[in-house]
Design an enzyme around this catalytic site. Structure first.
Site, PDB file in Angstrom:
ATOM      1  N   GLU A  53       0.471  -1.578  -0.083  1.00  8.82           N
ATOM      2  CA  GLU A  53       0.116  -0.437   0.088  1.00  8.82           C
ATOM      3  C   GLU A  53       0.618   1.529  -0.186  1.00  8.82           C
ATOM      4  O   GLU A  53       0.014   2.229  -0.752  1.00  8.82           O
ATOM      5  CB  GLU A  53      -0.769   0.128   1.101  1.00  8.82           C
ATOM      6  CG  GLU A  53      -2.022  -1.121   1.410  1.00  8.82           C
ATOM      7  CD  GLU A  53      -3.411  -0.598  -0.017  1.00  8.82           C
ATOM      8  OE1 GLU A  53      -3.196   0.496  -0.703  1.00  8.82           O
ATOM      9  OE2 GLU A  53      -4.110  -2.233  -0.564  1.00  8.82           O
ATOM     10  N   TYR A 136      -6.570   6.759   3.848  1.00 11.94           N
ATOM     11  CA  TYR A 136      -7.007   5.632   2.613  1.00 11.94           C
ATOM     12  C   TYR A 136      -5.915   3.875   3.438  1.00 11.94           C
ATOM     13  O   TYR A 136      -6.135   3.366   3.636  1.00 11.94           O
ATOM     14  CB  TYR A 136      -6.393   6.342   1.576  1.00 11.94           C
ATOM     15  CG  TYR A 136      -6.199   4.826   0.318  1.00 11.94           C
ATOM     16  CD1 TYR A 136      -7.231   3.884   0.522  1.00 11.94           C
ATOM     17  CD2 TYR A 136      -4.822   4.686   0.381  1.00 11.94           C
ATOM     18  CE1 TYR A 136      -7.056   3.115  -0.202  1.00 11.94           C
ATOM     19  CE2 TYR A 136      -5.016   2.931  -0.114  1.00 11.94           C
ATOM     20  CZ  TYR A 136      -6.095   2.323  -0.460  1.00 11.94           C
ATOM     21  OH  TYR A 136      -5.766   1.225  -1.460  1.00 11.94           O
ATOM     22  N   ASP A 154     -10.215   4.724  -2.850  1.00 10.50           N
ATOM     23  CA  ASP A 154      -8.871   5.435  -3.247  1.00 10.50           C
ATOM     24  C   ASP A 154      -9.407   6.322  -4.725  1.00 10.50           C
ATOM     25  O   ASP A 154     -10.277   6.128  -4.996  1.00 10.50           O
ATOM     26  CB  ASP A 154      -7.665   4.704  -3.441  1.00 10.50           C
ATOM     27  CG  ASP A 154      -7.840   3.568  -4.932  1.00 10.50           C
ATOM     28  OD1 ASP A 154      -9.511   3.145  -5.320  1.00 10.50           O
ATOM     29  OD2 ASP A 154      -7.414   2.875  -5.835  1.00 10.50           O
TER      30      ASP A 154
END
Length: 324
Positions: A53, A136, A154
């Site tokens: 991520e 996020y 996102d």
């Protein structure tokens, strides 16, 4: 179904003929059949998910995957990574861009070791406290590493929601509270289904409902899409990509490439004088690339000073080097 929010902040209701469970089932079924085989999906450690991520922020999958695989082989746990030297971290980060992400991940690993027994935190709130982890990333790791019901939003998900439910070509230029409300309203109540919905909607935006050339004929919810029903109206603004050529970012990247290639401090003269660089074999290629930019003096000075300020380089009497 509660009112769905427009990107600008107004509200509309999800049409009765498009019940959310239908959207859930179609997108999840499509995802289970068509999802890309990515190494951070499936049988992957929470640490591997967190690394993916961070790396995927503003960087495409095709560039991230080989670096991620090498990274996890070298540093399979937060403990192993926390013990790494910053210079090794930055060299391993390579050309992924925005190298401060690497140092923040390094700091996050140290915090995981110091405060979480070497285990990536399991909750959104705990994840949000890690260096370099925003809303996020915290939501994504909680969902994809631990199977928690969180609202993941996102750029890809925002675009799917804007087209599918709101009927607009693109979401607002910046994330709004209204979009978060819409995402929360669309999230399935069932925890397992919510994880698949998050992953499936993100995948749909990445490979089908793309920004510039959506492949609507391959979309599992084409018949339910409000944007299609509205006649595919043009976006209300033209997205502006981030410039690269001639920018400070390009010069910083070229300087970082020189420092990654160097085993010893790089004397300042080498950054300024192409002739002085010709006899430095290990650095010659990267120095040539830097000099080919024809950077003016203030910009190069700004790049070097900025890298030092950001902790990405050190300046000593011997020259510039990666942080030790």
């Amino acid at each position: 179904m509660p009112p769905a929010a427009l990107p600008g902040g107004a509200a509309r209701s999800v049409p009765d003929q498009v019940p959310p469970p239908l959207l859930h089932s179609r997108i999840i079924s499509w995802f289970q059949q068509e999802a890309r085989d990515l190494p951070w999906r499936g049988d992957c450690s929470p640490w591997g998910v967190l690394v993916s991520e961070i790396m995927l922020q503003q960087t495409p999958v095709v560039r991230v995957q080989p670096v991620w695989e090498q990274w996890l082989e070298r540093w399979p746990t937060p403990e192993a990574f926390a013990a790494a030297a910053p210079a090794d971290v930055l060299r391993a980060w390579g050309r992924l861009g925005y190298p401060r992400r690497a140092l923040r991940l390094h700091a996050a690993a140290a915090q995981i070791v110091a405060h979480h027994g070497g285990r990536v935190p399991t909750t959104y709130a705990e994840l949000l406290e890690l260096p370099g982890v925003g809303s996020y990333t915290a939501a994504a790791v909680a969902a994809f590493a631990y199977g928690r019901r969180t609202t993941v939003v996102d750029t890809n998900i925002r675009r799917v929601h804007a087209r599918l439910v709101v009927g607009q070509a693109l979401p607002a230029p910046a994330l709004t509270a209204a979009e978060m409300t819409l995402a929360a309203q669309l999230l399935p109540q069932d925890t397992e289904e919510s994880v698949l919905w998050n992953a499936g909607t993100m995948e749909l935006g990445a490979v089908v409902c793309t920004a510039r050339s959506p492949r609507c004929n391959q979309c599992p919810v084409f018949a339910q899409c409000a944007w299609i029903a509205a006649g595919q109206p043009e976006p209300s603004y033209i997205p502006k990509g981030q410039p690269w050529a001639g920018t400070d970012r390009q010069v910083r990247g070229a300087v970082m490439a020189v420092l990654r290639a160097a085993s010893l401090p790089v004397h300042a003269d080498l950054f300024w004088d192409p002739a002085a660089a010709s006899n430095h074999g290990e650095l010659a290629a990267e120095l040539d690339k830097l000099h080919e930019l024809n950077t003016h003096a203030p910009q190069l000075e700004r790049a070097l000073a900025g890298l030092v300020t950001d902790g990405l380089a050190q300046h000593t009497d011997a020259g510039y080097q990666l942080p030790r």
